[in-house]
Design a protein around this motif. Sequence first.
Motif, PDB file in Angstrom:
ATOM      1  N   THR A 187       1.027  -1.069  -0.110  1.00  0.00           N
ATOM      2  CA  THR A 187       0.577  -0.036  -0.003  1.00  0.00           C
ATOM      3  C   THR A 187       0.495   1.430  -0.027  1.00  0.00           C
ATOM      4  O   THR A 187       0.264   1.900  -0.475  1.00  0.00           O
ATOM      5  CB  THR A 187      -1.079  -0.100   1.357  1.00  0.00           C
ATOM      6  N   GLN A 188       1.667   1.078   0.294  1.00  0.00           N
ATOM      7  CA  GLN A 188       2.833   2.578   1.225  1.00  0.00           C
ATOM      8  C   GLN A 188       3.571   2.841  -0.117  1.00  0.00           C
ATOM      9  O   GLN A 188       3.942   4.060  -0.653  1.00  0.00           O
ATOM     10  CB  GLN A 188       3.451   2.247   1.970  1.00  0.00           C
ATOM     11  N   ARG A 191       1.178   4.140  -2.982  1.00  0.00           N
ATOM     12  CA  ARG A 191       1.012   4.988  -2.445  1.00  0.00           C
ATOM     13  C   ARG A 191       2.302   6.407  -2.504  1.00  0.00           C
ATOM     14  O   ARG A 191       2.045   7.602  -3.218  1.00  0.00           O
ATOM     15  CB  ARG A 191       0.441   5.685  -0.755  1.00  0.00           C
ATOM     16  N   SER A 194       1.989   6.695  -6.279  1.00  0.00           N
ATOM     17  CA  SER A 194       1.038   8.054  -6.930  1.00  0.00           C
ATOM     18  C   SER A 194       1.384   9.490  -6.766  1.00  0.00           C
ATOM     19  O   SER A 194       1.283  10.232  -7.522  1.00  0.00           O
ATOM     20  CB  SER A 194      -0.301   7.285  -6.266  1.00  0.00           C
TER      21      SER A 194
END
Length: 454
Positions: A187-188, A191, A194
């Motif tokens: 997830t990190q 992110r 992005s």
Amino acid sequence: MLNISKNKVSNFLDLNNYKAGKATLHNNQHKLFRRVLITSAILVIIILLLPWTQNITSKGIVTTLKPNQRPQTLQSPIPGRIDAWFVQEGDYVKAGDTILKISEIKSEYFDDQLTTRTSDQIKAKSASVNAYRGKVDALKNQYNALQQEQKLKLEQAKNKLMQSKLKVQSDSIDLEAAKTKSNIAKTQFERTVSLQEEGLKAVKDVEEYRNKLQEATAKLISQENKLLASKNEVINAELSVSTIITSYNDKIAKAQSDLYSAESSALDTEAQVSKLENSLANYTKRNSLQYIVAPQDGYINKAIKSGIGETFKEGEPLVGIMPANYDLAVEMFVKPIDLPLLHLGEHVQVQFDGWPAIVFSGWPNVSYGTYGAVIVAIENFANANGMYRVLITRDPDYEPWPEALRVGSGAQTIALLEDVPIWFEIWRQINSFPPNFYTPNGNEASKASDAKKK
């Protein structure tokens, strides 16, 4: 003289002048004859009214009161050959005195060392029994040790199985943590990518988070491998438990089989020892039977088997012996018609052969040379001759029997019954009726005996 001729002698001679004539022509001869007849008739009537004791007469022989006091023959329970005589006919022997010695005639008993050799066999077999018992004890210890070892090994394997299961749980938890970290790292990373595309993060940060994601993924894969290894250890631990149970069950079964075999061999050897001990006892007893001894005090009557070297079978009579101490009795034989008239305790008169006697069977008080006896036994089954045997012995209230009386002598017995008039007894004898039947009550028989003696 007979007065049958018309020419009478009295016409020519006076018969009164002669003694014979006077006696013949006596006028009182008819009166005297009537007196004799009347007197005889009165005497006969008086005699017919006299009391008469009914009785049963029979023949008998002198015997002994007890069976162990009667003449007997000695037999040998084993076949053999006569080796030596230690007595002669007429000798007095005591109980246990040796009469003769015999020897074996069967080949299986010829060995003089038979008992010694059998005893040695017993010792050898007994030692074998002890060895088997020692083996049994060792196998029992081995059996117990295997059971204890199995128990400990199972506990160890079960503990390892428990540890493996706990490790699986621990690895499962670590795997879940690794998954969580991997998801967070992913997830990190996503992110950061992005934000880098928007220009908010540098490429350096993206690379850093990519590295962290790869590390989390590697840890996740490593933790999965650890979990699989832990599960494999659980399977191995379960297999180890099963292997221990199977292996030790085989060992214990084999030890138990060996134990039962040893016990069976020990019992079989014990049976052989017992059989040998029985044989030894039989051999020892058989050796003692080679000497024929007197069973009681007595006199040697007759050597039935004589000589030296004469053989005989088991049970054949060898010698006759008469006991020294005995109580005389008489066995009388009565007809079945007279048997119900006899009762235990009734008095009997006895006349022995060789002792003169004047016997009045119906008047025992005036008999001479007879001896008193009493009934002690009545046989319940007839002999081959159809007679019943009755045993009588001396009546203690009468005089003793002759001391010179011997077993086997003849005797005449008179069993005394009821008192009846002589005319009744004559009438009974003419009609062949049996004596009066009666049953004594209580001591009536002894009272009647006392009355007869008075």
